[in-house]
Design a protein around this motif. Sequence first.
Motif, PDB file in Angstrom:
ATOM      1  N   ILE A 139       0.841  -1.196   0.000  1.00  0.00           N
ATOM      2  CA  ILE A 139       0.000   0.000   0.000  1.00  0.00           C
ATOM      3  C   ILE A 139       0.868   1.234   0.000  1.00  0.00           C
ATOM      4  O   ILE A 139       1.859   1.304   0.702  1.00  0.00           O
ATOM      5  CB  ILE A 139      -0.951  -0.017   1.206  1.00  0.00           C
ATOM      6  CG1 ILE A 139      -1.833   1.227   1.211  1.00  0.00           C
ATOM      7  CG2 ILE A 139      -0.209  -0.141   2.499  1.00  0.00           C
ATOM      8  CD1 ILE A 139      -2.913   1.149   2.249  1.00  0.00           C
ATOM      9  N   ARG A 142       1.418   5.597  -0.003  1.00  0.00           N
ATOM     10  CA  ARG A 142       0.855   6.764   0.683  1.00  0.00           C
ATOM     11  C   ARG A 142      -0.462   7.149   0.022  1.00  0.00           C
ATOM     12  O   ARG A 142      -1.440   7.465   0.686  1.00  0.00           O
ATOM     13  CB  ARG A 142       1.849   7.917   0.560  1.00  0.00           C
ATOM     14  CG  ARG A 142       1.349   9.225   1.132  1.00  0.00           C
ATOM     15  CD  ARG A 142       2.378  10.284   0.860  1.00  0.00           C
ATOM     16  NE  ARG A 142       3.568  10.087   1.633  1.00  0.00           N
ATOM     17  CZ  ARG A 142       3.728  10.580   2.864  1.00  0.00           C
ATOM     18  NH1 ARG A 142       2.783  11.276   3.417  1.00  0.00           N
ATOM     19  NH2 ARG A 142       4.825  10.383   3.523  1.00  0.00           N
ATOM     20  N   HIS A 202       0.759   3.345 -12.698  1.00  0.00           N
ATOM     21  CA  HIS A 202       1.936   2.881 -13.445  1.00  0.00           C
ATOM     22  C   HIS A 202       1.692   1.501 -14.042  1.00  0.00           C
ATOM     23  O   HIS A 202       0.974   0.690 -13.474  1.00  0.00           O
ATOM     24  CB  HIS A 202       3.149   2.779 -12.511  1.00  0.00           C
ATOM     25  CG  HIS A 202       3.623   4.107 -12.017  1.00  0.00           C
ATOM     26  ND1 HIS A 202       4.337   4.979 -12.799  1.00  0.00           N
ATOM     27  CD2 HIS A 202       3.470   4.711 -10.822  1.00  0.00           C
ATOM     28  CE1 HIS A 202       4.622   6.066 -12.105  1.00  0.00           C
ATOM     29  NE2 HIS A 202       4.097   5.929 -10.906  1.00  0.00           N
ATOM     30  N   TYR A 211       3.329   0.422  -6.526  1.00  0.00           N
ATOM     31  CA  TYR A 211       3.422   0.257  -5.072  1.00  0.00           C
ATOM     32  C   TYR A 211       2.047   0.476  -4.430  1.00  0.00           C
ATOM     33  O   TYR A 211       1.954   0.816  -3.277  1.00  0.00           O
ATOM     34  CB  TYR A 211       4.436   1.259  -4.519  1.00  0.00           C
ATOM     35  CG  TYR A 211       5.047   0.922  -3.179  1.00  0.00           C
ATOM     36  CD1 TYR A 211       4.651  -0.186  -2.439  1.00  0.00           C
ATOM     37  CD2 TYR A 211       6.038   1.736  -2.640  1.00  0.00           C
ATOM     38  CE1 TYR A 211       5.232  -0.457  -1.217  1.00  0.00           C
ATOM     39  CE2 TYR A 211       6.626   1.476  -1.420  1.00  0.00           C
ATOM     40  CZ  TYR A 211       6.225   0.371  -0.708  1.00  0.00           C
ATOM     41  OH  TYR A 211       6.800   0.103   0.497  1.00  0.00           O
ATOM     42  N   GLN A 235       8.872   5.323  -7.504  1.00  0.00           N
ATOM     43  CA  GLN A 235       7.627   5.091  -6.769  1.00  0.00           C
ATOM     44  C   GLN A 235       7.421   3.656  -6.299  1.00  0.00           C
ATOM     45  O   GLN A 235       6.398   3.334  -5.712  1.00  0.00           O
ATOM     46  CB  GLN A 235       6.436   5.531  -7.631  1.00  0.00           C
ATOM     47  CG  GLN A 235       6.483   7.025  -7.848  1.00  0.00           C
ATOM     48  CD  GLN A 235       5.147   7.599  -8.201  1.00  0.00           C
ATOM     49  OE1 GLN A 235       4.156   7.323  -7.563  1.00  0.00           O
ATOM     50  NE2 GLN A 235       5.119   8.403  -9.225  1.00  0.00           N
ATOM     51  N   GLY A 236       8.361   2.786  -6.581  1.00  0.00           N
ATOM     52  CA  GLY A 236       8.194   1.414  -6.122  1.00  0.00           C
ATOM     53  C   GLY A 236       8.736   1.221  -4.717  1.00  0.00           C
ATOM     54  O   GLY A 236       9.143   2.175  -4.051  1.00  0.00           O
ATOM     55  N   ASP A 282       3.629  -4.330   3.703  1.00  0.00           N
ATOM     56  CA  ASP A 282       3.992  -4.559   2.304  1.00  0.00           C
ATOM     57  C   ASP A 282       3.975  -6.044   1.972  1.00  0.00           C
ATOM     58  O   ASP A 282       3.783  -6.433   0.833  1.00  0.00           O
ATOM     59  CB  ASP A 282       5.371  -3.972   2.014  1.00  0.00           C
ATOM     60  CG  ASP A 282       5.280  -2.472   1.803  1.00  0.00           C
ATOM     61  OD1 ASP A 282       4.231  -2.009   1.310  1.00  0.00           O
ATOM     62  OD2 ASP A 282       6.223  -1.748   2.139  1.00  0.00           O
TER      63      ASP A 282
END
Lengths: 589, 326
Positions: free
Chosen positions: A2, A4, A82, A89, A169-170, A487
């Motif tokens: 997950i 932000r 993405h 993510y 961003q991952g 995660d």
Amino acid sequence: MISRKTLRAAAAVLTVGTLTLTACSSGGGGGSKSSDAKGGKLSDQAQVSVGTAADSQGPAKAVEGAKAGGTVKDIERDDFEHLDPAQVYTNTGSNFSQLITRGLTGYKQEGSKVTLVGDLATDAGKPSDGGKTWTFTLKDGVKWENGEAITSADVKHSIERTFAPFITQGASYVQQWLTDQDYRKAYEGPYGGKHLDNVIAQDPKTIVFKFDKPHADFNYAMAMTTYAVVSEKGDTKEEYDKKPLSSGPYKIVDRVTDKTLTLERNTNWDAKTDPIRNAYPDKWNFEFGFQAIPATDKLIAADKGEDQTTMSFYASTAGDRLQKVLGDASLKDRLVKGNSPYADYYWINNKRITNQKVREALIQAWPLQQIRQTEGGPDTGDYSRSLLNPTVAGFQETDVWGKIAKPEGDPDKAKALLKEAGAENQKIVYAYNNTPKQQQISVVIESALKKAGFDVVIKPIDTKTWYDEISKVDKEIDVFWGGWGADWPTGATVLPVLFDGRTIADGSQNYSNFNDPEINAEIDRIMALSDSAEQNKAWGALDKKILEKAPAIPGITNKFYILHGSKIGGAEYDPLGQIISPNKVFLKP
Amino acid sequence: MFRFLVRRMLGAGAILLIISAITFCLFYAVPADPARSFCGKICSPTDLETVRTNLGMNEALPLQYWHWFVALFVGRTYPAWGDCAAPCLGYSFTNHEPVLATILDRFPTTISLTLGAAVVFLVLGVGAGMLAAHKQGSLLDKSASAISLTFSSMQIYFIGTLAMYFLVRQTGLLPEPHDGSITQDPAAWFSGLLLPWIVLALIFTANYTRMTRSSMIEQLSEDHVRTARAKGMPGRTVFLRYAWRGSLGQIITILGIDLGSLLGGAIITETTFNLHGIGRLSIDAVVDNDLPMLMAVVVVAAGLIVLFNIIVDAAYALIDPRIRLA
């Protein structure tokens, strides 16, 4: 998994009082159960285990009555941010990626039983050297959409490119573990010709990872979409985010960003290699832009025409329609429900509230029952039993402070604790995300705290700056809401992130500024354990130990409700992602 | 006329420059940090710096604005996305595509929505207003006034939501609104916009009915109209040549403002009917903190309003010879 953004979305959903998740879907159920006197039964919860090589063999178990073929229409609010797996993510992005992307490992779901299995790999990985070395072997017959074989060189390249500056961003766990320093300074990715020595493509089918420290749940990390495979030959760097090469059962044939996306079968995907995905439909049509209420209305009415074959991954039933949906027996067969895998807290700022007795008084005074009622009543969620969500391996139901037995709060006990602490009429600044629902909740909290003898100051914070504000170390607030999602379903991505005092800094996720040397040392000890079962048990015990120090108040574990069209079958709730999995979806005749 | 247009265009350019500078300062002054949203869940200071570099946000605000402005003419290169050719309005923080491409993609929907609705509300509104003026005091006039008052008091989110619920979800009388291309599938384009046109027309027709009626009644009482009648000119000719032509200026003024606003972003209409136009784009940009997109939408919307003001002024001159353009 997950981000932000997703957490913000979850907060927004909390705000409108709609959500939740469980391990039971239209057809699912099971898992661990417990009950409480006033809080109602804790809904069924999934637990995750690590599977064997046999579990990792394809094809996925057939779904009863399912047939291949047809087109599924999926409606969502937002497009998937993405398509390059290294940049994914979010739970929504990861769920979609199941259709076009595969990794070394993945989660196989059968009812409420979730198993970590080998996806491209023959098993869920072989640790050696006390968890410092991990070896994976690729299955025979795994191919890219262009027919080329997926090799260990592709896997090595996929990991190396996550270091590239354009990948921001991952997830970054594996990069950090491979370099044991600020990974962005240690390595710039493979495009300049440099490679990582500790990711070894031993032969075309064998990939070996070597670490300086043990990482008992590395195989869980490899199930994250961020570490899914990207073709070395087909890598177009930044452009890959627009047009990735498929390794999954479908390939992208058309996309208009934020409007539509169409998938068709990848004929080079072999079901025999895949224990996770059934991939029954021939085609998926995605449409974006549906807000909560219109999406709910469309799905309520979904018993004629194209709406019959329409579903959504994450468009949970709008709060305004929840009671209508729950009260309509004709919708029962089309309603999927589940418990949130995300943990829900009211953080106490330990830097300002240094006296543990005062923190305990806050916990005792906290009006969980009234908060849940304001959110929409028992249908909206269960009271949290601990800091870890029940979907996390090693979860132990604790209720250290007796909140399940007395969710309405105990003002007398709180008053006594304040007196004991010499802090009668203690000033408390309660901050909330300034939305209509949170405004209502703040009134409930203010009333309960005043009743317990606190001097309460209510502070609204603008939604856009909410996370910036609460992640500051020197914030002038004492108590505030926060959520967190693992995660992968072990304590490693929850307790160290939220409660390791050495991580305290502006922007850190140790929102409560909690710093206890004993806990820090225990985190180090557990992280060094090489046996994952032992590690999971230790995380469960640590959860209780942290709770006893009263750094935060466990909140409400929300429920998730989502409708689908009458001809959609196999819409199974994914208890790790708070989302409807696409893997078993089929069209009824 | 040419001098007038050149002068107005230069003025428009200056206005847009000021608007863009103010918008830039306002939006970038918001304390929320978009770079944080871009950074992973667990974000180190180095990660944050990398993200800021990728987004072009690691420079002083005036320098950022200068780069934004210059990119309009010479383009720009972004570390995370590559080249953005001129006129570059930046890259979207959300969908990671050139802002200009997204705006151009969304514009046909907004144009279709606006012009289609305009045809309906102009024909119905002006027609009903003319009839009401012609039959002043009759049942038809009173009915037109009552209906127009009722619908002009309503809002799109109210009528639109009701229409969606009853006409689409419950009865299926009208197709579900959707985006379409007139060149690729005219039938789908028409059916997808039918309901939004009807709803927009319901609200706008009322304004045009009232305005046309009152304006024509006013024109009919003018001295030159009385003179024309006294000279024996047929009533129909008086009505169309004098009263109607005299009212046209007001109609065009209102139409210019309405078209400019609708083209700049029919925010509520597009959100209610899930249409992917400029209005919807602006809402999404606000929600997602997508500053480059927000900047571009504001500038484009402002540009359209300025442009339609110029068109209205020019049209005035063509319609009414009394107006002189210096």
